[in-house]
Design an enzyme around this catalytic site. Structure first.
Site, mmCIF file in Angstrom:
data_model
loop_
_atom_site.group_PDB
_atom_site.id
_atom_site.type_symbol
_atom_site.label_atom_id
_atom_site.label_comp_id
_atom_site.label_asym_id
_atom_site.label_seq_id
_atom_site.Cartn_x
_atom_site.Cartn_y
_atom_site.Cartn_z
ATOM 1 N N THR A 16 -5.707 -7.194 -2.272
ATOM 2 C CA THR A 16 -5.895 -8.416 -3.079
ATOM 3 C C THR A 16 -5.230 -9.615 -2.398
ATOM 4 O O THR A 16 -5.866 -10.645 -2.170
ATOM 5 C CB THR A 16 -5.260 -8.199 -4.471
ATOM 6 O OG1 THR A 16 -5.870 -7.073 -5.073
ATOM 7 C CG2 THR A 16 -5.454 -9.418 -5.355
ATOM 8 N N LYS A 108 8.365 -7.649 -4.051
ATOM 9 C CA LYS A 108 9.622 -7.696 -4.834
ATOM 10 C C LYS A 108 10.270 -6.322 -4.993
ATOM 11 O O LYS A 108 11.497 -6.207 -5.039
ATOM 12 C CB LYS A 108 9.398 -8.341 -6.205
ATOM 13 C CG LYS A 108 8.285 -7.725 -7.035
ATOM 14 C CD LYS A 108 6.927 -8.339 -6.724
ATOM 15 C CE LYS A 108 5.811 -7.549 -7.343
ATOM 16 N NZ LYS A 108 4.535 -8.194 -7.294
ATOM 17 N N GLY A 137 4.362 -15.589 -8.601
ATOM 18 C CA GLY A 137 3.059 -15.922 -8.006
ATOM 19 C C GLY A 137 3.031 -17.288 -7.348
ATOM 20 O O GLY A 137 3.764 -17.549 -6.394
ATOM 21 N N GLY A 190 -7.138 -7.952 -10.319
ATOM 22 C CA GLY A 190 -6.215 -7.953 -9.171
ATOM 23 C C GLY A 190 -4.808 -8.384 -9.535
ATOM 24 O O GLY A 190 -4.022 -8.736 -8.659
ATOM 25 N N GLU A 193 -0.037 -4.089 -10.286
ATOM 26 C CA GLU A 193 0.439 -3.364 -9.112
ATOM 27 C C GLU A 193 -0.437 -2.127 -8.894
ATOM 28 O O GLU A 193 -1.093 -1.647 -9.834
ATOM 29 C CB GLU A 193 1.889 -2.909 -9.334
ATOM 30 C CG GLU A 193 2.881 -4.046 -9.485
ATOM 31 C CD GLU A 193 2.892 -4.965 -8.285
ATOM 32 O OE1 GLU A 193 3.134 -4.492 -7.169
ATOM 33 O OE2 GLU A 193 2.638 -6.167 -8.451
ATOM 34 N N LYS A 208 11.748 -8.564 -9.949
ATOM 35 C CA LYS A 208 11.778 -10.028 -9.779
ATOM 36 C C LYS A 208 13.088 -10.602 -10.308
ATOM 37 O O LYS A 208 13.657 -11.539 -9.722
ATOM 38 C CB LYS A 208 10.578 -10.645 -10.488
ATOM 39 C CG LYS A 208 9.264 -10.284 -9.820
ATOM 40 C CD LYS A 208 8.074 -10.585 -10.703
ATOM 41 C CE LYS A 208 6.765 -10.275 -9.988
ATOM 42 N NZ LYS A 208 5.608 -10.253 -10.901
HETATM 43 P P1 NAP Z 1 -3.324 -3.864 -2.628
HETATM 44 O O1 NAP Z 1 -4.531 -4.587 -3.102
HETATM 45 O O2 NAP Z 1 -3.095 -2.463 -3.074
HETATM 46 O O3 NAP Z 1 -3.353 -3.931 -1.018
HETATM 47 C C1 NAP Z 1 -2.520 -3.133 -0.220
HETATM 48 C C2 NAP Z 1 -3.011 -3.213 1.203
HETATM 49 O O4 NAP Z 1 -2.132 -2.442 2.021
HETATM 50 C C3 NAP Z 1 -4.416 -2.632 1.412
HETATM 51 O O5 NAP Z 1 -5.166 -3.486 2.243
HETATM 52 C C4 NAP Z 1 -4.163 -1.303 2.091
HETATM 53 O O6 NAP Z 1 -5.176 -0.929 3.015
HETATM 54 C C5 NAP Z 1 -2.911 -1.623 2.879
HETATM 55 N N1 NAP Z 1 -2.222 -0.392 3.215
HETATM 56 C C6 NAP Z 1 -1.800 0.578 2.395
HETATM 57 N N2 NAP Z 1 -1.255 1.599 3.095
HETATM 58 C C7 NAP Z 1 -1.341 1.237 4.398
HETATM 59 C C8 NAP Z 1 -1.002 1.880 5.590
HETATM 60 N N3 NAP Z 1 -0.459 3.102 5.617
HETATM 61 N N4 NAP Z 1 -1.223 1.228 6.766
HETATM 62 C C9 NAP Z 1 -1.802 0.000 6.761
HETATM 63 N N5 NAP Z 1 -2.158 -0.642 5.651
HETATM 64 C C10 NAP Z 1 -1.942 -0.042 4.470
HETATM 65 O O7 NAP Z 1 -2.005 -4.668 -3.004
HETATM 66 P P2 NAP Z 1 -1.851 -6.226 -3.336
HETATM 67 O O8 NAP Z 1 -2.143 -6.467 -4.777
HETATM 68 O O9 NAP Z 1 -2.544 -7.034 -2.322
HETATM 69 O O10 NAP Z 1 -0.259 -6.378 -3.200
HETATM 70 C C11 NAP Z 1 0.373 -6.425 -1.945
HETATM 71 C C12 NAP Z 1 1.825 -6.818 -2.142
HETATM 72 O O11 NAP Z 1 1.909 -8.092 -2.784
HETATM 73 C C13 NAP Z 1 2.621 -5.868 -3.056
HETATM 74 O O12 NAP Z 1 3.945 -5.816 -2.593
HETATM 75 C C14 NAP Z 1 2.560 -6.562 -4.413
HETATM 76 O O13 NAP Z 1 3.650 -6.219 -5.240
HETATM 77 C C15 NAP Z 1 2.659 -8.000 -3.989
HETATM 78 N N6 NAP Z 1 2.114 -8.978 -4.926
HETATM 79 C C16 NAP Z 1 0.898 -8.786 -5.479
HETATM 80 C C17 NAP Z 1 0.389 -9.765 -6.324
HETATM 81 C C18 NAP Z 1 -0.950 -9.625 -6.976
HETATM 82 O O14 NAP Z 1 -1.280 -10.462 -7.830
HETATM 83 N N7 NAP Z 1 -1.759 -8.633 -6.614
HETATM 84 C C19 NAP Z 1 1.125 -10.923 -6.593
HETATM 85 C C20 NAP Z 1 2.386 -11.072 -5.991
HETATM 86 C C21 NAP Z 1 2.867 -10.092 -5.160
HETATM 87 P P3 NAP Z 1 -6.657 -0.539 2.506
HETATM 88 O O15 NAP Z 1 -7.217 -1.828 1.987
HETATM 89 O O16 NAP Z 1 -7.340 -0.070 3.727
HETATM 90 O O17 NAP Z 1 -6.493 0.496 1.451
HETATM 91 N N1 HSE Z 2 1.700 -7.201 -10.819
HETATM 92 C C1 HSE Z 2 2.372 -8.445 -10.695
HETATM 93 C C2 HSE Z 2 2.176 -9.236 -11.958
HETATM 94 C C3 HSE Z 2 1.830 -9.211 -9.524
HETATM 95 O O1 HSE Z 2 1.275 -8.897 -12.729
HETATM 96 O O2 HSE Z 2 2.934 -10.175 -12.208
HETATM 97 C C4 HSE Z 2 2.571 -10.500 -9.270
HETATM 98 O O3 HSE Z 2 3.855 -10.256 -8.794
#
Ligand code: NAP
Ligand code: HSE
Length: 443
Positions: A16, A108, A137, A190, A193, A208
């Site tokens: 995402t 985080k 965010g 998206g 977590e 956080k």
């Molecule tokens: P996500 O959609 O699950 O994406 C994770 C990515 O990591 C995927 O592209 C996955 O690859 C890759 N990955 C997993 N295992 C791997 C490995 N062994 N080698 C290489 N790549 C690998 O997660 P996300 O929502 O983007 O979140 C990412 C981070 O940002 C997390 O720490 C989350 O807490 C933080 N975050 C998320 C948000 C939100 O709104 N989503 C907001 C703030 C912070 P594949 O695509 O090939 O599976």
């Molecule tokens: N899962 C987290 C949330 C992503 O919903 O706030 C942003 O850190």
């Protein structure tokens, strides 16, 4: 004239957030390059599954399956860790920092678990660790605490730090929607977590809160040292009860410091907030954080707390800061304003004992609908010096059961926990009580 310097970025994770960074970086690249006077390129991307279909087009030769190879690639200057979790993400972060690179992270959970080690590694090798996207965010909250409010101490920081939970609570309240259906929507959008229990059980908010506590007070507080309660036991009935009392329900983090005694408390729990309170009106995926500074007074920050675009905005702001750091001096010692050094030196501060964490409470109990029940409950509470402020009783299905909702006058965490233990021994009680805190915040 010599050509502009080029900085190369490695993206570890293309889910995402990673796709959002790719998309918005591509759209804003020329503008950023012109403002920074450098060339920028996302030169390598690491994913788990190279065959997965993505929402962005990336040349195949830039994608690999080895995140550590990207983290340590000598041709890359900046590494974005957007994988999540605390295992590979830690290895990637430490490996890149050990090479003296700038690491940008939204993670985080990683910072909460390994922050001290990460900052120490950055310091030791002259790397930098930037993490604006890790809390709230798209709200530039980390910058606000580190830079805009640098002259302040912070007696109280509280607010909504989890977009998923706020989205779920909003839909439950507005549409009477069942919890599980709304959680599914938050996942599709998206916001959640990869392990959504981190969101709904309060752990993501706790991670956080740990980051904010570190920035505000220079000390690491682990989730197991906090009160952490989630939203997964809240029902539509609780919204009706809260509304009847003039409240809404929000999952809040509360970081309170008494600068006279040095006591600090960090807690995460669903909270009844008066409907008129500005934070109670913040709905959907939005976060809201109230920061009380001893010089500035209260400042309030509201914005999208999760999702691809808001989070990408925060990551890209760190990429720009990373370029600034690299341009000025790769091995510069970081000031308190920027970079990887703690915002404040650790001051003598200790965790407040439960009896010093005071507040009012909402208790929902399912009980046998029979004579004497209310008296037994009132006695259990009185024995712990917990004074009842109001009682609502509703008959409920099946026949013979009732729902009792009690609110208390001021009490404290020791007394209310002792009350719960006492109530658990009553035979008239059916099921585990639900305890919510009542938020008495002035602004
Ligand atoms: P996500 O959609 O699950 O994406 C994770 C990515 O990591 C995927 O592209 C996955 O690859 C890759 N990955 C997993 N295992 C791997 C490995 N062994 N080698 C290489 N790549 C690998 O997660 P996300 O929502 O983007 O979140 C990412 C981070 O940002 C997390 O720490 C989350 O807490 C933080 N975050 C998320 C948000 C939100 O709104 N989503 C907001 C703030 C912070 P594949 O695509 O090939 O599976
Ligand atoms: N899962 C987290 C949330 C992503 O919903 O706030 C942003 O850190």
């Amino acid at each position: 004239m010599s050509p502009p310097v080029k900085f190369r970025i490695g993206l570890c994770g293309l889910g995402t957030v990673g796709q959002g960074v790719w998309k918005h970086f591509a759209a804003k690249r020329a503008e950023l390059e012109s403002r920074l006077g450098v060339k920028l390129e996302i030169a390598r991307v690491a994913v788990r599954d190279r065959r997965k279909r993505r929402g962005v087009n990336i040349p195949a030769d830039r994608i690999c399956g080895d995140a550590i190879a990207v983290a340590t690639d000598p041709n890359l200057d900046i590494i974005c860790e957007l994988i999540g979790g605390t295992t590979l993400a830690r290895d990637v972060t430490l490996a890149a920092l050990a090479c003296g690179k700038v690491v940008v992270s939204a993670n985080k959970a990683l910072i909460c678990a390994h922050g001290a080690e990460i900052f120490e590694t950055a310091r030791r090798h002259g790397g930098h660790f930037l993490f604006e996207a890790s809390v709230a965010g798209g709200i530039p909250l980390i910058k606000a605490l580190r830079e805009g409010l640098v002259a302040n101490r912070f007696p109280l920081i509280y607010g909504i730090l989890n977009g998923t939970c706020n989205y779920i609570l909003t839909k439950m309240e507005e549409q009477d929607a069942p919890y599980t259906a709304v959680l599914g929507e938050a996942k599709r959008l998206g916001y959640a977590e990869a392990d959504e229990s981190l969101d709904v059980q309060g752990w993501d908010t706790a991670h956080k809160a740990a980051v904010l506590t570190f920035l505000a007070h220079g000390t690491w507080v682990k989730p197991e040292q906090m009160i952490v309660e989630g939203i997964d036991r809240i029902t539509p009935e609780d919204f009706k009860n809260a509304a009847a009392l003039g409240y809404g329900i929000k999952l809040l983090a509360v970081i309170a410091r008494d600068f006279t005694t040095g006591e600090l408390s960090v807690r995460v729990h669903p909270t009844l907030l008066p409907e008129s309170h500005v934070v109670a009106k913040v709905s959907g995926v939005f976060n809201a954080v109230s920061v009380q500074g001893d010089v500035a007074g209260t400042t309030l920050y509201i914005g999208r707390g999760a999702g691809q675009d808001a989070t990408a905005s925060a990551v890209i702001s760190d990429l720009v800061d990373a370029v600034g750091l690299l341009k000025n001096d790769r091995r510069a010692f970081i000031t308190a304003r920027k970079g990887s050094a703690p915002a404040r030196p650790e001051r003598a501060c200790r965790l407040a004992p439960p009896e010093h964490i005071r507040g009012r409470y909402y208790l929902r109990l399912t009980v046998r609908d029979e004579p004497g029940v209310l008296a037994q409950i009132a006695t259990a509470m009185a024995d712990q010096q917990v004074s009842i402020a109001s009682v609502i009783q509703r008959a409920q299905e099946p026949a013979g059961e009732a729902s009792l909702v009690l609110t208390t006058h001021q009490s404290d965490e020791r007394a209310i926990r002792a009350t719960l233990a006492r109530l658990a021994r009553l035979r008239c009680l059916l099921g585990k009580p639900l305890l919510l805190r009542i938020g008495d915040f002035s602004e």
